[in-house]
Design a protein around this motif. Structure first.
Motif, mmCIF file in Angstrom:
data_model
loop_
_atom_site.group_PDB
_atom_site.id
_atom_site.type_symbol
_atom_site.label_atom_id
_atom_site.label_comp_id
_atom_site.label_asym_id
_atom_site.label_seq_id
_atom_site.Cartn_x
_atom_site.Cartn_y
_atom_site.Cartn_z
ATOM 1 N N PRO A 144 0.749 -1.307 -0.022
ATOM 2 C CA PRO A 144 0.040 -0.039 0.222
ATOM 3 C C PRO A 144 0.893 1.201 0.043
ATOM 4 O O PRO A 144 0.516 2.173 -0.497
ATOM 5 C CB PRO A 144 -0.922 -0.062 1.211
ATOM 6 N N ALA A 145 1.930 1.290 0.607
ATOM 7 C CA ALA A 145 3.008 2.413 0.594
ATOM 8 C C ALA A 145 3.337 2.882 -0.833
ATOM 9 O O ALA A 145 3.669 4.097 -0.866
ATOM 10 C CB ALA A 145 4.222 2.066 1.415
ATOM 11 N N ASN A 146 3.557 1.743 -1.735
ATOM 12 C CA ASN A 146 4.325 2.300 -2.992
ATOM 13 C C ASN A 146 3.113 2.152 -4.004
ATOM 14 O O ASN A 146 3.621 2.608 -5.538
ATOM 15 C CB ASN A 146 5.392 1.518 -3.186
ATOM 16 N N CYS B 16 3.128 3.549 -8.264
ATOM 17 C CA CYS B 16 2.934 2.226 -9.535
ATOM 18 C C CYS B 16 1.885 2.973 -10.318
ATOM 19 O O CYS B 16 1.714 2.894 -11.487
ATOM 20 C CB CYS B 16 2.481 0.971 -9.022
ATOM 21 N N VAL B 17 0.921 3.752 -9.852
ATOM 22 C CA VAL B 17 -0.449 4.102 -10.244
ATOM 23 C C VAL B 17 0.313 5.409 -11.102
ATOM 24 O O VAL B 17 -0.032 5.601 -12.522
ATOM 25 C CB VAL B 17 -1.364 4.746 -9.409
ATOM 26 N N GLU B 18 1.250 6.176 -10.420
ATOM 27 C CA GLU B 18 1.793 7.280 -11.474
ATOM 28 C C GLU B 18 2.457 6.625 -12.515
ATOM 29 O O GLU B 18 2.637 7.331 -13.658
ATOM 30 C CB GLU B 18 2.620 8.020 -10.434
ATOM 31 N N LEU C 276 -4.473 -2.898 -8.447
ATOM 32 C CA LEU C 276 -3.645 -2.326 -7.360
ATOM 33 C C LEU C 276 -3.955 -2.052 -6.060
ATOM 34 O O LEU C 276 -3.522 -2.360 -4.847
ATOM 35 C CB LEU C 276 -2.615 -1.063 -8.182
ATOM 36 N N TYR C 277 -5.167 -1.581 -6.196
ATOM 37 C CA TYR C 277 -5.755 -0.934 -4.575
ATOM 38 C C TYR C 277 -6.680 -2.030 -4.190
ATOM 39 O O TYR C 277 -7.041 -2.068 -3.037
ATOM 40 C CB TYR C 277 -6.641 0.169 -5.065
ATOM 41 N N HIS C 278 -6.755 -3.230 -4.724
ATOM 42 C CA HIS C 278 -7.624 -4.488 -4.248
ATOM 43 C C HIS C 278 -6.500 -5.687 -4.559
ATOM 44 O O HIS C 278 -7.172 -6.801 -4.538
ATOM 45 C CB HIS C 278 -8.909 -4.567 -5.150
ATOM 46 N N MET C 279 -5.244 -5.505 -4.167
ATOM 47 C CA MET C 279 -4.499 -6.860 -4.372
ATOM 48 C C MET C 279 -4.879 -8.016 -3.510
ATOM 49 O O MET C 279 -4.917 -8.989 -3.822
ATOM 50 C CB MET C 279 -3.246 -6.248 -4.161
ATOM 51 N N GLY D 196 2.928 -8.269 -6.275
ATOM 52 C CA GLY D 196 3.806 -7.750 -7.331
ATOM 53 C C GLY D 196 5.030 -7.498 -6.690
ATOM 54 O O GLY D 196 5.426 -7.231 -5.481
ATOM 55 N N ALA D 197 5.875 -6.820 -7.771
ATOM 56 C CA ALA D 197 7.147 -6.391 -7.324
ATOM 57 C C ALA D 197 7.327 -5.010 -8.383
ATOM 58 O O ALA D 197 6.878 -4.788 -9.263
ATOM 59 C CB ALA D 197 8.151 -7.319 -7.899
ATOM 60 N N LEU D 198 8.404 -4.318 -7.764
ATOM 61 C CA LEU D 198 8.635 -3.309 -8.446
ATOM 62 C C LEU D 198 9.957 -2.763 -8.237
ATOM 63 O O LEU D 198 10.752 -3.114 -7.517
ATOM 64 C CB LEU D 198 7.795 -1.805 -7.577
ATOM 65 N N ILE D 199 10.735 -2.318 -9.623
ATOM 66 C CA ILE D 199 11.889 -2.043 -9.628
ATOM 67 C C ILE D 199 12.122 -0.715 -9.569
ATOM 68 O O ILE D 199 11.637 0.381 -10.053
ATOM 69 C CB ILE D 199 12.582 -2.436 -10.914
ATOM 70 N N ARG D 200 13.297 -0.287 -8.596
ATOM 71 C CA ARG D 200 13.414 1.442 -8.258
ATOM 72 C C ARG D 200 14.732 1.495 -8.720
ATOM 73 O O ARG D 200 15.573 0.915 -8.047
ATOM 74 C CB ARG D 200 13.199 1.635 -6.858
#
Length: 267
Positions: free
Chosen positions: A96-98, A102-104, A135-138, A145-149
């Motif tokens: 929920p924090a990131n 992801c949406v942006e 994303l908001y109802h995972m 999911g995973a995110l690369i920063r």
């Protein structure tokens, strides 16, 4: 058309509606059985084409992690370029924090695609809406999911979930197209124990050893679809693997041989 009545009048009604809206009549996701029914009820009226960009591809987790062999050489090179450009990139679970980041990323990605296509920048596609809802109802949807920063900002993310205990399905995979290697990097991070950042492992879960990964996208050598990850099919099913591939697909989705042959091209 769904229902049990005569097919031809239903097709006529659909054609009239399409004409009223100024678009050609197009039917999608037509199975082999439905194709035959359309040909019988409306001979010569339709031209049938395979939508290869809409095909799904099954990957073995081990091969997805190791990328072995000459066929995957280009993909390894793309990831190497990404590692060289962003040596300190990080992998994060989607939480929920990131999620807002992801949406942006998705909004920026969609804006770029709309500009390239000359579309109205104020409109929001159904794909973007579906992704944001996911994303908001995972938790409710059973997704992870995973995110690369890289350089402090998200550059790619992937979202999916288990279809069966043996198959992990990727629902969404997004990255900026001008960042070389970002797509194959997030694709690879679905596999266990193959994290490129120091000391990292994919804490979000993802597929385990012995599982398969189901990914959307065109096969090697074809143009990337908008929003797709330019996936490579690991190999064509060999003669001895056809029965096993068909059985796995039938067990996962309940599709019989006709659907597999005509729509998914597994047998």
């Amino acid at each position: 058309p769904a229902g049990s009545g005569p097919l031809a009048p239903a097709v006529d009604a659909l054609a009239q509606d399409a004409a009223a809206n100024g678009v050609p009549l197009t039917l999608v996701c037509v199975t082999g059985e439905q194709k035959g029914a359309l040909q019988d009820a409306c001979p010569g009226r339709f031209a049938f084409e395979e939508d290869r960009d809409g095909f799904d591809y099954l990957y073995d987790v081990g091969r997805l992690a190791d990328l072995p062999g000459k066929k995957l050489h280009a993909k390894r090179n793309h990831i190497r370029r990404f590692d060289d450009q962003f040596p300190d990139w990080l992998l994060e679970d989607i939480t929920p924090a990131n999620v807002p980041e992801c949406v942006e990323l998705e909004r920026q990605w969609a804006a770029i695609r709309q500009e390239e296509a000359g579309e109205d920048g104020d409109s929001v596609s159904e794909e973007t809406i579906a992704l944001i809802e996911a994303l908001y109802h995972m938790d409710k949807l059973g997704l992870e999911g995973a995110l690369i920063r890289a350089d402090g900002s998200p550059v790619a993310f992937s979202l999916g979930g288990l279809i069966t205990p043996e198959v992990f399905g990727v629902n969404f995979e997004k990255s900026f197209g001008d960042i070389q290697g970002a797509y194959p990097a997030i694709n690879r991070e679905l596999a266990p124990g193959e994290m490129a950042q120091p000391g990292g492992r994919h804490g979000a879960g993802g597929p385990a050893e012995g599982q398969a990964v189901l990914l959307p996208g065109p096969s090697a050598g074809e143009a990337h679809r908008p929003g797709g990850a330019g996936m490579i099919q690991i190999h064509q099913a060999r003669e001895g693997e056809l029965a096993a591939a068909g059985a796995l697909w039938a067990d996962t989705f309940g599709d019989g041989p006709d659907v597999q042959r005509d729509f998914y091209r597994l047998c």
